[in-house]
Write a protein that holds these residues in place. Structure first.
Motif, PDB file in Angstrom:
ATOM      1  N   SER A 293      -4.552  -0.248  -0.089  1.00 38.64           N
ATOM      2  CA  SER A 293      -4.287  -1.298   0.890  1.00 38.64           C
ATOM      3  C   SER A 293      -4.273  -2.658   0.220  1.00 38.64           C
ATOM      4  CB  SER A 293      -5.373  -1.290   1.969  1.00 38.64           C
ATOM      5  OG  SER A 293      -5.186  -2.366   2.856  1.00 38.64           O
ATOM      6  N   LEU A 294      -3.428  -3.548   0.723  1.00 39.28           N
ATOM      7  CA  LEU A 294      -3.410  -4.924   0.236  1.00 39.28           C
ATOM      8  C   LEU A 294      -4.314  -5.831   1.071  1.00 39.28           C
ATOM      9  CD1 LEU A 294       0.394  -5.463  -0.509  1.00 39.28           C
ATOM     10  CD2 LEU A 294      -1.418  -4.698  -2.059  1.00 39.28           C
ATOM     11  N   ARG A 295      -4.884  -5.311   2.147  1.00 42.70           N
ATOM     12  CA  ARG A 295      -5.756  -6.125   2.996  1.00 42.70           C
ATOM     13  C   ARG A 295      -6.977  -6.584   2.208  1.00 42.70           C
ATOM     14  NH1 ARG A 295      -7.227  -3.635   8.499  1.00 42.70           N
ATOM     15  NH2 ARG A 295      -7.822  -5.788   8.799  1.00 42.70           N
ATOM     16  N   ALA A 296      -7.332  -7.843   2.385  1.00 41.57           N
ATOM     17  CA  ALA A 296      -8.455  -8.428   1.647  1.00 41.57           C
ATOM     18  C   ALA A 296      -9.773  -7.707   1.935  1.00 41.57           C
ATOM     19  CB  ALA A 296      -8.579  -9.910   1.977  1.00 41.57           C
TER      20      ALA A 296
ATOM     21  N   SER B  11     -10.165  -4.442   3.479  1.00 44.09           N
ATOM     22  CA  SER B  11      -9.871  -3.120   4.027  1.00 44.09           C
ATOM     23  C   SER B  11     -11.086  -2.201   3.893  1.00 44.09           C
ATOM     24  CB  SER B  11      -8.675  -2.494   3.310  1.00 44.09           C
ATOM     25  OG  SER B  11      -9.040  -1.971   2.052  1.00 44.09           O
ATOM     26  N   ALA B  12     -11.161  -1.227   4.770  1.00 46.62           N
ATOM     27  CA  ALA B  12     -12.247  -0.243   4.706  1.00 46.62           C
ATOM     28  C   ALA B  12     -12.172   0.557   3.414  1.00 46.62           C
ATOM     29  CB  ALA B  12     -12.186   0.683   5.915  1.00 46.62           C
ATOM     30  N   ASN B  13     -10.970   0.800   2.925  1.00 40.63           N
ATOM     31  CA  ASN B  13     -10.828   1.552   1.679  1.00 40.63           C
ATOM     32  C   ASN B  13     -11.309   0.739   0.483  1.00 40.63           C
ATOM     33  OD1 ASN B  13      -9.417   4.228   2.311  1.00 40.63           O
ATOM     34  ND2 ASN B  13      -8.337   2.727   3.551  1.00 40.63           N
ATOM     35  N   LEU B  14     -11.056  -0.558   0.489  1.00 43.67           N
ATOM     36  CA  LEU B  14     -11.590  -1.410  -0.581  1.00 43.67           C
ATOM     37  C   LEU B  14     -13.109  -1.451  -0.500  1.00 43.67           C
ATOM     38  CD1 LEU B  14     -11.250  -3.328  -2.953  1.00 43.67           C
ATOM     39  CD2 LEU B  14     -10.887  -5.181  -1.299  1.00 43.67           C
ATOM     40  N   LEU B  15     -13.652  -1.547   0.694  1.00 44.14           N
ATOM     41  CA  LEU B  15     -15.102  -1.525   0.876  1.00 44.14           C
ATOM     42  C   LEU B  15     -15.687  -0.218   0.329  1.00 44.14           C
ATOM     43  CD1 LEU B  15     -17.751  -2.678   2.034  1.00 44.14           C
ATOM     44  CD2 LEU B  15     -17.116  -1.657   4.224  1.00 44.14           C
ATOM     45  N   LEU B  16     -15.017   0.874   0.572  1.00 44.76           N
ATOM     46  CA  LEU B  16     -15.471   2.170   0.056  1.00 44.76           C
ATOM     47  C   LEU B  16     -15.485   2.163  -1.475  1.00 44.76           C
ATOM     48  CD1 LEU B  16     -16.370   4.992   0.878  1.00 44.76           C
ATOM     49  CD2 LEU B  16     -13.958   5.616   1.096  1.00 44.76           C
TER      50      LEU B  16
ATOM     51  N   GLY C 267      -3.703  -5.145  -8.736  1.00 44.22           N
ATOM     52  CA  GLY C 267      -2.351  -5.637  -8.978  1.00 44.22           C
ATOM     53  C   GLY C 267      -1.227  -4.972  -8.217  1.00 44.22           C
ATOM     54  N   LEU C 268      -1.526  -4.171  -7.193  1.00 41.43           N
ATOM     55  CA  LEU C 268      -0.440  -3.475  -6.487  1.00 41.43           C
ATOM     56  C   LEU C 268       0.610  -4.426  -5.934  1.00 41.43           C
ATOM     57  CD1 LEU C 268      -1.952  -0.532  -4.397  1.00 41.43           C
ATOM     58  CD2 LEU C 268      -0.716  -0.436  -6.548  1.00 41.43           C
TER      59      LEU C 268
END
Length: 162
Positions: free
Chosen positions: A13-16, A18-23, A43-44
């Motif tokens: 995800s590119l969201r600042a 995102s739940a996946n980034l939090l994970l 860098g996506l």
């Protein structure tokens, strides 16, 4: 004591926030307690659309390629959009199809939503095609609560559940 691993995490995800980034940030906290090196590839959004006729490799693709090569293992955590992978993640993987960076590379898939079954299946299929070696015991789906938590809070919760 085991040798520390170099782990590369790729959020789909590119969201600042995102739940996946939090994970993945939570995985970084846990990896740090085990003395593993952990980097999150950010860098996506810089990777241009894949063009098989391109005669040069864009710098963002070269960066992703070298980050994967330097890693001992890769973790991918991605949301699902319209029953599929986010276009930016699929695009990045398309740039890597001709290379050997993921061949026999240990890969784990983390999922922040129990409803993301199509994206996970599609991601697995793409990565199998690229020769990735899945570490199934390290693959997990965690239905993250909608309330805001920090990676340290989630790591503490995970530690107390172990």
């Amino acid at each position: 004591m085991t040798t520390p691993l170099r782990i590369l995490a790729v959020p789909g995800s590119l969201r600042a926030r995102s739940a996946n980034l939090l994970l993945l940030e939570t995985a970084a906290v846990v990896a740090g307690t085990l003395r593993h090196e952990f980097a999150i590839f950010t860098g996506l959004e810089s990777i241009p659309p894949f063009n098989p006729d391109s005669t040069h490799e864009p710098p963002a693709v070269a960066s992703m390629r070298s980050s994967i090569c330097a890693a001992d293992a890769v973790i991918v955590s991605t949301p699902e959009y319209a029953h599929g992978l986010p276009g930016t993640l699929k695009n990045a993987l398309d740039w890597l199809v001709g290379g050997m960076e993921l061949t026999d590379k240990p890969v784990a898939l983390l999922n922040a939503s129990a409803r993301s079954v199509y994206a996970q299946a599609a991601l697995r299929e793409v990565l199998v095609t690229m020769g990735a070696r899945f570490v199934d015991p390290a693959c997990a789906t965690l239905a993250l609560l909608s309330e805001s938590r920090t990676p340290q809070q989630l790591a503490a919760i995970a530690g107390s559940a172990a």
